[in-house]
Motif scaffolding. Structure first.
Motif, short mmCIF file in Angstrom:
data_model
loop_
_atom_site.label_atom_id
_atom_site.label_comp_id
_atom_site.label_asym_id
_atom_site.label_seq_id
_atom_site.Cartn_x
_atom_site.Cartn_y
_atom_site.Cartn_z
N SER A 1 -21.59 3.35 -12.54
CA SER A 1 -22.81 3.40 -13.34
C SER A 1 -22.48 4.06 -14.67
O SER A 1 -21.45 4.74 -14.80
CB SER A 1 -23.91 4.17 -12.61
OG SER A 1 -23.53 5.52 -12.43
N ASP B 1 -16.48 11.95 -6.62
CA ASP B 1 -17.13 11.33 -7.78
C ASP B 1 -16.46 11.84 -9.05
O ASP B 1 -16.01 12.99 -9.11
CB ASP B 1 -18.61 11.71 -7.83
CG ASP B 1 -19.39 11.20 -6.63
OD1 ASP B 1 -20.57 11.59 -6.50
OD2 ASP B 1 -18.84 10.43 -5.82
N LYS C 1 -24.52 -5.42 -18.17
CA LYS C 1 -23.79 -4.62 -17.18
C LYS C 1 -22.92 -5.53 -16.32
O LYS C 1 -22.48 -5.14 -15.23
CB LYS C 1 -24.76 -3.87 -16.27
CG LYS C 1 -25.78 -3.03 -16.96
CD LYS C 1 -26.71 -2.37 -15.95
CE LYS C 1 -27.81 -1.57 -16.63
NZ LYS C 1 -28.72 -0.94 -15.67
N SER C 2 -22.67 -6.72 -16.78
CA SER C 2 -22.07 -7.76 -15.95
C SER C 2 -20.67 -7.43 -15.46
O SER C 2 -20.21 -8.01 -14.47
CB SER C 2 -22.06 -9.09 -16.70
OG SER C 2 -21.26 -8.99 -17.88
N SER D 1 -18.77 -2.72 -8.97
CA SER D 1 -19.54 -2.47 -7.75
C SER D 1 -20.64 -1.46 -8.06
O SER D 1 -20.70 -0.92 -9.16
CB SER D 1 -18.61 -1.90 -6.66
OG SER D 1 -18.31 -0.53 -6.93
N ASP D 2 -21.52 -1.24 -7.09
CA ASP D 2 -22.62 -0.29 -7.33
C ASP D 2 -22.13 1.16 -7.31
O ASP D 2 -22.93 2.07 -7.50
CB ASP D 2 -23.74 -0.50 -6.31
CG ASP D 2 -23.28 -0.35 -4.87
OD1 ASP D 2 -24.06 -0.65 -3.97
OD2 ASP D 2 -22.11 0.07 -4.66
N ARG D 3 -20.84 1.38 -7.10
CA ARG D 3 -20.31 2.74 -7.22
C ARG D 3 -20.16 3.13 -8.69
O ARG D 3 -19.99 4.31 -9.00
CB ARG D 3 -18.95 2.84 -6.53
CG ARG D 3 -19.00 2.64 -5.01
CD ARG D 3 -17.64 2.93 -4.38
NE ARG D 3 -16.60 2.01 -4.81
CZ ARG D 3 -15.62 2.33 -5.67
NH1 ARG D 3 -15.57 3.55 -6.18
NH2 ARG D 3 -14.72 1.44 -6.00
N LEU E 1 -19.50 -4.39 -14.43
CA LEU E 1 -19.37 -3.29 -13.46
C LEU E 1 -18.94 -3.87 -12.11
O LEU E 1 -19.63 -4.72 -11.56
CB LEU E 1 -20.68 -2.52 -13.33
CG LEU E 1 -21.13 -1.77 -14.58
CD1 LEU E 1 -22.48 -1.09 -14.33
CD2 LEU E 1 -20.09 -0.74 -15.00
N ASP F 1 -9.57 2.11 -8.05
CA ASP F 1 -10.25 2.51 -9.28
C ASP F 1 -9.27 3.12 -10.28
O ASP F 1 -9.63 3.35 -11.44
CB ASP F 1 -11.35 3.53 -8.99
CG ASP F 1 -12.43 2.99 -8.06
OD1 ASP F 1 -13.07 3.80 -7.36
OD2 ASP F 1 -12.62 1.75 -8.02
N GLN G 1 -18.64 6.74 -8.32
CA GLN G 1 -18.92 7.48 -7.09
C GLN G 1 -17.95 7.06 -5.99
O GLN G 1 -17.49 5.90 -5.96
CB GLN G 1 -20.36 7.21 -6.64
CG GLN G 1 -21.41 7.71 -7.61
CD GLN G 1 -22.81 7.38 -7.14
OE1 GLN G 1 -23.12 6.23 -6.82
NE2 GLN G 1 -23.68 8.38 -7.10
N GLU H 1 -24.51 5.73 -18.41
CA GLU H 1 -25.71 6.01 -19.18
C GLU H 1 -25.31 6.45 -20.58
O GLU H 1 -24.17 6.85 -20.83
CB GLU H 1 -26.56 7.08 -18.50
CG GLU H 1 -25.93 8.45 -18.41
CD GLU H 1 -26.90 9.49 -17.85
OE1 GLU H 1 -27.96 9.12 -17.31
OE2 GLU H 1 -26.59 10.68 -17.96
#
Lengths: 113, 114
Positions: free
Chosen positions: B66, B18, B57-58, B62-64, B60, B86, B80, B68
């Motif tokens: 995030s 990560d 957030k359109s 993948s869900d890896r 991003l 990447d 992650q 804040e």
């Protein structure tokens, strides 16, 4: 998707004016035209923006056609340091819009001695 | 500093680890954007913050991925279980509210996944 069309590349002689065209035929009434440039390995640099009137600052001039469907960025006296990728961007306005900049492929400007 | 600051400037990580990338926007700028630029490619929008919330957030991939933002200032982009695809330069920009104001970019974080 980017809402602009630009030539892939252009050359300009050092000391001469560089005129970079951009087509944005689907632009809406509340959308701004922004120009950024990116010199190799650096973050994009803001140049100028406008809505419908022509604009000028210390870096460049922006000429927007009356129908707003196209514009031209003018670097009045190009130097070798102006060699970069130039991005023309239509940025949406309005309270419901994020104002995000959608980058296309831009124009690679090569200033030659 | 006066501009957008990003750290680290370079990051090499092993596949599967990560990583966290940090952006310090210009003081007072409520809008913050993350972009990604793969080698030889254009800039790809990832996420937009207005204050601490992220209404867009359109981008991003993948869900890896995030992100804040805290205190309406510093933002962290977390990837992650990094993959080789990447690898890219991750750029942050900030601006005042409203779209008639220019956005200023940082110099980016170059991420290499080996």
């Amino acid at each position: 998707d980017a809402k602009t069309t630009q030539p892939t590349s252009m050359d300009c002689a050092e000391g001469r004016a560089a005129n970079l065209p951009c087509n944005h035929s689907t632009i809406s009434g509340n959308e701004y035209v922004y120009w950024y440039r990116q010199i190799h390995s650096q973050g994009p640099q803001y140049i100028i923006h406008g809505l419908k009137n022509n604009e000028t600052n210390e870096m460049a001039s922006l000429i927007i056609t009356e129908d707003r469907k196209s514009s031209t960025l003018i670097l009045p006296h190009a130097t070798l340091r102006d060699t970069a990728v130039y991005y023309c961007i239509v940025r949406s306005a309005g309270s419901s819009n994020t104002g995000k900049l959608i980058f296309g492929q831009g124009t690679t400007l090569q200033v030659k001695p | 500093g006066a501009g957008v600051s990003q750290s680290p400037s370079n990051k090499v990580t092993e596949k599967g680890k990560d990583v966290e990338l940090r952006c310090d926007p210009i003081s007072g700028h409520t809008a913050l954007y993350w972009y990604r630029q793969s080698l030889g490619q254009g800039l790809e929008f990832l996420i937009y913050f207005q204050g601490n919330s992220a209404p867009d957030k359109s981008g991003l991939p993948s869900d890896r991925f995030s992100a804040e933002r805290t205190g309406g200032s510093v933002s962290t982009l977390t990837i992650q279980r990094t993959q080789q695809e990447d690898s890219a330069v991750y750029l942050c920009a900030s601006s005042l509210a409203g779209t008639a104001t220019e956005a200023f970019f940082g110099q980016g974080t170059r991420l290499t996944v080996v």
